[in-house]
Enzyme design. Structure first.
Site, mmCIF file in Angstrom:
data_model
loop_
_atom_site.group_PDB
_atom_site.id
_atom_site.type_symbol
_atom_site.label_atom_id
_atom_site.label_comp_id
_atom_site.label_asym_id
_atom_site.label_seq_id
_atom_site.Cartn_x
_atom_site.Cartn_y
_atom_site.Cartn_z
ATOM 1 N N LEU A 1 -13.457 3.074 -0.101
ATOM 2 C CA LEU A 1 -14.905 3.360 -0.069
ATOM 3 C C LEU A 1 -15.227 4.321 1.074
ATOM 4 C CD1 LEU A 1 -16.517 -0.194 -0.533
ATOM 5 C CD2 LEU A 1 -16.160 1.565 -2.275
ATOM 6 N N GLU B 1 -9.856 6.764 7.019
ATOM 7 C CA GLU B 1 -10.939 6.254 6.161
ATOM 8 C C GLU B 1 -10.603 4.877 5.590
ATOM 9 O OE1 GLU B 1 -13.912 5.398 4.898
ATOM 10 O OE2 GLU B 1 -14.417 7.524 4.769
ATOM 11 N N LYS C 1 -12.692 -4.076 11.851
ATOM 12 C CA LYS C 1 -13.518 -3.080 11.140
ATOM 13 C C LYS C 1 -14.838 -2.878 11.862
ATOM 14 C CE LYS C 1 -11.291 -4.087 6.769
ATOM 15 N NZ LYS C 1 -11.218 -5.007 5.654
ATOM 16 N N GLU D 1 -4.426 -9.103 4.117
ATOM 17 C CA GLU D 1 -3.500 -8.472 5.053
ATOM 18 C C GLU D 1 -2.121 -9.080 4.805
ATOM 19 O OE1 GLU D 1 -4.384 -5.915 7.416
ATOM 20 O OE2 GLU D 1 -5.802 -6.057 5.769
ATOM 21 N N VAL E 1 -11.503 0.974 6.916
ATOM 22 C CA VAL E 1 -12.718 0.172 6.656
ATOM 23 C C VAL E 1 -13.117 0.360 5.194
ATOM 24 C CG1 VAL E 1 -15.109 -0.284 7.344
ATOM 25 C CG2 VAL E 1 -13.498 0.628 9.022
ATOM 26 N N ILE F 1 0.840 -1.210 0.000
ATOM 27 C CA ILE F 1 0.000 0.000 0.000
ATOM 28 C C ILE F 1 0.869 1.253 0.000
ATOM 29 C CG2 ILE F 1 -1.802 1.244 1.273
ATOM 30 C CD1 ILE F 1 -2.709 -1.519 0.193
ATOM 31 N N ASP G 1 -9.570 -9.372 10.973
ATOM 32 C CA ASP G 1 -9.597 -8.115 10.201
ATOM 33 C C ASP G 1 -11.014 -7.558 10.139
ATOM 34 O OD1 ASP G 1 -8.161 -6.233 8.328
ATOM 35 O OD2 ASP G 1 -9.771 -6.973 7.027
#
Ligand code: NDP
Ligand SMILES: N[C@@H](CC=O)C(=O)O
Ligand code: NA
Length: 914
Positions: A705, A698, A774, A759, A701, A566, A770
């Site tokens: 989106l 943001e 969330k 992950e 989760v 990421i 995970d």
């Protein structure tokens, strides 16, 4: 060309006896003005045209090249005033070389104004050379003679470059004449070991006399009707107590009219800096005197415009050495210009503005080395300015700073309601000759605080201690405190007056940059707001407020922790978007450091993101979190800092509290902080709410989106959440969307990992941890105080594989359990259903759950594809039909995109246009 000379007297023999008897008298009565003027008035009475006093008094009155036209009509001799005149002023650097003098001549010749008056300074460095002559002579240092030769050489060689024929001969004869007189004068000073102020002024003024003469000859050579003016014949000023002078406009105007009647012409080249007292004693206009000369001349002529030529493109919105994005201001009002000058901006000396302001004459600041730059116009604000008054930069024109100050705080209950306290304080300050730069007193009257230059504060404090000894001893005053190492930051803008919100915006920007304000002052005129800060914060503060008022980019120093899947995708997205953000959105995101678990790359100006991978290899150093944070945040030139945590590490998440407390904004897709121990979460959120520091997550989760923001929107607008139910795992969504048609479970898991949905360890997905994280994040956001352990979770990790040492080992072992998963899938299929791994936040029962459920094939959760997440918010407003957010909820691009959105949201909160 006519020229004449008349010998009035010879320089008396100077002997030590003469000077030791009365050097001062000698200088004035034997050499200087009164004697000279007496002769001049005598000559005038006889109708002779007298030269200016460029020549040394008492030796030879020698008319220069000044033309005396006998056929000039009376009308022409009357001084025309007004629009026909334009005034220019060229400083020392503008006439510093022969080529530059020619350039100046070109500018004047290209000005199509009917009449021009040009004020010139001495060639650059000449005034200093002249002061040096005086210094050396009065120190009895023989080298004044060779220094004077250097002055002669400089002007003589310049003249040879730009003049020829009669013009050159005339100038050189005058120059040699002046130099020989100066030699005699300096000899007198040498003998006396002393030079009076007026004598000094007389000597140093020669630089202007010579540059004005040379320039006028160059212009005349081009056929323009041009005369040069020794402004000591015209400009009359009265010295004031504070080493300043006040022009005597009436007398100067009278003398100007007389001068013009004798020297009618279309172009006048006038000496800057020098003037005379009403007693005709030579003097100077002190600091920035030539600008002042031009302004006074502009006023005397009621000129159309005064142009001050300099070496910058105009007046900047802030010191460009401190704020590289500072912009040239197109216009400034007179008041704004003098406020900016007072607060250290290199505009004009405030007194320069007064003469022209009286007649509304605009001043242009232009760059002689960049004629294409339009410059800054200083004038009365125009009506048109109101048109775009929507923009904040129209309210605040610019920012200026003064460093090296100390604050003095006189405090005590005995001050309130006692007349004369302020007077006593400031008279004590005056007695030690300190300059008060700013004063602030709150209406409680319990303290008066003021700023003085740091070098004066010791004397000020001692004077106050002594003046208020009794009051301090008996407690009426509690203290005279000195706060050293301060700076002033001033926001200047005429339209701040009566505009609500300007000061709020200013202080908001300072707060967001983590700057503590120590004192504030704003006068009723509202042209400036002054704040006192710690000196080390000054540049950072200047940058923060400058960018907040849209004058420059919102710059954020960023540290990226975790350049994995990421993090590296984010860095590439930043690279690709950087120039558009800069140019179109005024946002400058500078990655100052990249930290992984083993290495880090640091940069002072910002890492070149086109090469960040190579640079990490070439210049990477051992990871050191403390140094990394210090480097990213310690950059005082960038007002805002953000750390983007792209790890999945709870140790890194444990730093957020400390970072936020330091004023570092945090952006992250890492779920560990918000789903970790409840007390730590609550502490973190409380800190974030009460500070100006932002924390955005943001992407924790549903990746990119808008899940967290949608929930916040619902809550903040007063909706009540009843239930949040959804497929929150991109990995598990992908797996169950593709786990069909006889495919092996482990194979589909491998695909999800390959696609970047999982992950770092896919067991975090399959175990439901995970998803549980969330669910906790959304539950806490909605107000439930739950721990992760409060959420029942159905794990899909086969029991024997939970102890695998690594993700790799787990992936190798997983195929052994394919059969087990295939059975669950067949059972659901046979019932006409699909398997879906869901999370639920149940607000009514204040709990959460994570489990594998079966849904009918027509259920919306059964319609997904790829890594889609689907989240249904059932609320008081969305009761019958839930609010649904659906889309890819995992993957490098969408996750990095979500983080990037948060960074831009941060920029917008910090002042970037939104
Ligand atoms: N994949 C997705 O779709 C989504 C992911 N996320 C989240 O994004 C985050 C990153 O995921 P991903 O990029 O896949 O993970 P990676 O494993 O690919 O990358 C993690 C990075 O963090 C670094 N790192 C780990 N520990 C430390 C440490 N203590 N100090 C400094 N650096 C450290 C690693 O460095 P090194 O290699 O040197 O160990 C690596 O560069 C996770 O929190 C994840 O939950 C959120 C939403 C969606
Ligand atoms: N591994 C996660 C990534 C996002 O948080 C997922 O699969 O949803
Ligand atoms: Na999201």
């Amino acid at each position: 060309m006519a020229s004449f000379s008349a010998t009035v007297s010879q320089l008396p023999n100077i002997s030590p006896t003469h000077t030791s008897l009365c050097p001062h008298q000698y200088i004035f009565h034997s050499q200087c003005r009164p004697f000279f003027l007496k002769r001049r008035s005598h000559s005038l009475r006889k109708g002779l045209i007298l030269p200016s006093r460029r020549e040394s008094p008492s030796i030879t009155i020698c008319a220069s090249f000044t033309d005396v036209s006998s056929n000039v009509s009376l009308e022409e001799k009357q001084l025309p005033k007004g629009e026909t005149w334009s005034v220019h002023k060229f400083g020392g650097t503008c006439v510093g070389t022969s080529q530059r003098i020619k350039n100046v001549a070109d500018i004047i010749l290209n000005d199509d104004s009917e009449r021009k008056l040009v004020v010139v300074s001495a060639m650059s460095k000449v005034t200093d050379m002249m002061y040096d002559l005086i210094y050396k002579a009065q120190s009895r240092d023989e080298s004044y003679i060779s220094s004077l030769d250097a002055v002669l050489e400089k002007h003589s060689s310049t003249a040879h470059d730009i003049l020829d024929g009669d013009n050159l001969a005339t100038f050189l004869s005058q120059l040699h004449h002046d130099i020989s007189n100066l030699k005699a004068m300096l000899r007198a000073i040498y003998i006396a070991g002393h030079a009076t102020e007026s004598f000094t002024d007389f000597v140093v003024g020669h630089g202007e006399l010579w540059s004005a003469q040379m320039l006028s000859l160059v212009i005349r050579k081009n056929g323009t009707d041009c005369k040069w003016m020794d402004t000591r014949d015209v400009l009359i000023v009265n010295p004031t107590s504070s080493n300043q002078v006040d022009p005597d406009y009436l007398e100067s105007e009278r003398r100007l009219e007389k001068w013009y009647s004798l020297n009618p012409c279309k172009a006048i080249i006038a000496t800057g800096f020098i003037a005379s007292t009403p007693q005709n004693i030579p003097t100077t206009l002190k600091r920035d005197g030539s600008d002042f000369s031009a302004a006074i001349m502009g006023a005397l002529f009621r000129a159309r415009q005064v142009t001050i030529w300099t070496d910058v493109d105009g007046v900047y919105s802030a010191d460009p050495r401190k704020v590289s994005e500072a912009v040239i201001l197109k216009t400034l009002s007179y008041q704004e210009a003098w406020e900016m000058s007072y607060f250290g901006a290199n505009v004009l000396h405030p007194r320069t503005i007064i003469p022209v302001m009286r007649y509304g004459i605009p001043i242009m600041i232009r760059n002689i080395f960049n004629l294409s730059a339009l410059g800054t116009k200083i004038c009365h604000p125009s009506v048109n300015d109101h048109e775009d008054s929507q923009n904040l930069q129209n309210y605040v024109k610019g920012f200026a700073t003064i460093d090296n100050l100390a604050l003095v705080n006189v405090e005590g209950t005995g001050m309130a309601g006692v007349p004369g306290t302020a007077s006593a304080i400031f008279s004590a300050v005056k007695d030690v000759g300190a300059n008060v730069i700013m004063i602030s007193q709150a209406s409680s009257e319990h303290s008066v605080c003021f700023a003085v230059p740091e070098k004066e504060v010791k004397a000020v404090a001692e004077a106050l201690q002594s003046r208020f000894r009794q009051a301090l001893d008996n407690g009426r005053l509690s203290q005279v405190a000195v706060i050293p190492n301060c700076s002033i930051l001033a926001a200047v803008g005429q339209k701040m007056a009566s505009t609500p919100g300007v000061s709020a915006t200013l202080f908001n920007a300072l707060a967001k940059a983590g700057i503590n304000v120590r004192a504030i002052a704003q006068g009723c005129s509202e042209y400036n707001i002054t704040v006192v800060l710690k000196r080390e914060d000054c540049i950072k503060a200047l940058r923060a407020v400058h960018s907040r008022f849209y004058l420059s980019r919102t710059t954020i120093a960023m540290g990226i922790v975790g350049p994995g899947l990421i993090g590296s995708t984010l860095l590439d997205q930043l690279r690709d978007q950087a120039s558009i953000l800069k140019e179109e959105f005024n946002i400058d995101l500078r990655v100052m450091g990249i930290l992984s678990s083993k290495s880090m790359l640091l940069s002072d100006a910002g890492i070149d993101l086109a090469r960040w991978r190579e640079l990490r290899k070439e210049r990477g150093e051992a990871a050191d979190m403390e140094r990394f944070v210090q480097h990213v945040h310690g950059n005082h030139f960038i007002p805002n800092t953000a750390i983007v945590d792209c790890t999945a590490d709870s140790v890194i998440a444990g730093h957020y509290y400390d970072w936020l407390r330091k004023g570092i904004h945090v952006v992250t897709p890492n779920k560990k902080a918000n789903s970790g121990p409840l007390d730590q979460y609550l502490r973190l959120r409380a800190l974030q709410r009460q500070s100006y520091t932002h924390y955005f997550y943001e992407a924790t989760v549903g990746a990119g989106l808008p899940i967290v923001s949608t929930l916040r929107g619902l809550l903040e607008t007063g909706d009540r959440i009843l239930q949040i139910e959804g497929i929150f795992s991109g990995t598990l969504s992908y797996i169950f969307n593709n786990f069909k048609d006889g495919r092996a479970f482990s194979e589909v898991v491998g695909e999800a990992k390959e696609a970047g949905y999982t992950e770092p360890d896919p067991r975090d997905d399959l175990s439901g941890t995970d998803v549980a994280r969330k669910v906790i994040i959304l539950a806490r956001e909605s107000g439930l105080k739950l721990e992760l352990s409060n959420i029942p979770v159905e794990s899909l990790v086969p029991e024997p594989l939970r102890v695998c040492a690594s993700a790799q080992e787990f992936m190798q072992e997983l195929p052994k359990f394919d059969q087990e998963f295939a059975k669950k899938q067949d059972d659901a299929e046979n019932a006409g259903e699909v398997l879906r791994y869901v999370g639920v936040v149940d607000m009514t029962n204040k709990k959460g759950v994570v489990e594998l459920r079966r849904y009918k094939k027509d259920h919306p959760f059964a319609q997904l594809s790829g890594s889609d997440n689907i989240i249904a918010f059932t609320t008081r407003r969305y009761k019958n039909q839930p609010l649904i957010v659906r889309g890819p909820g995992a993957g490098a691009q969408v996750t990095a995109g979500g983080i990037f959105c948060d960074i831009l949201r941060l920029a917008s909160y910090l002042g970037a246009p939104s």
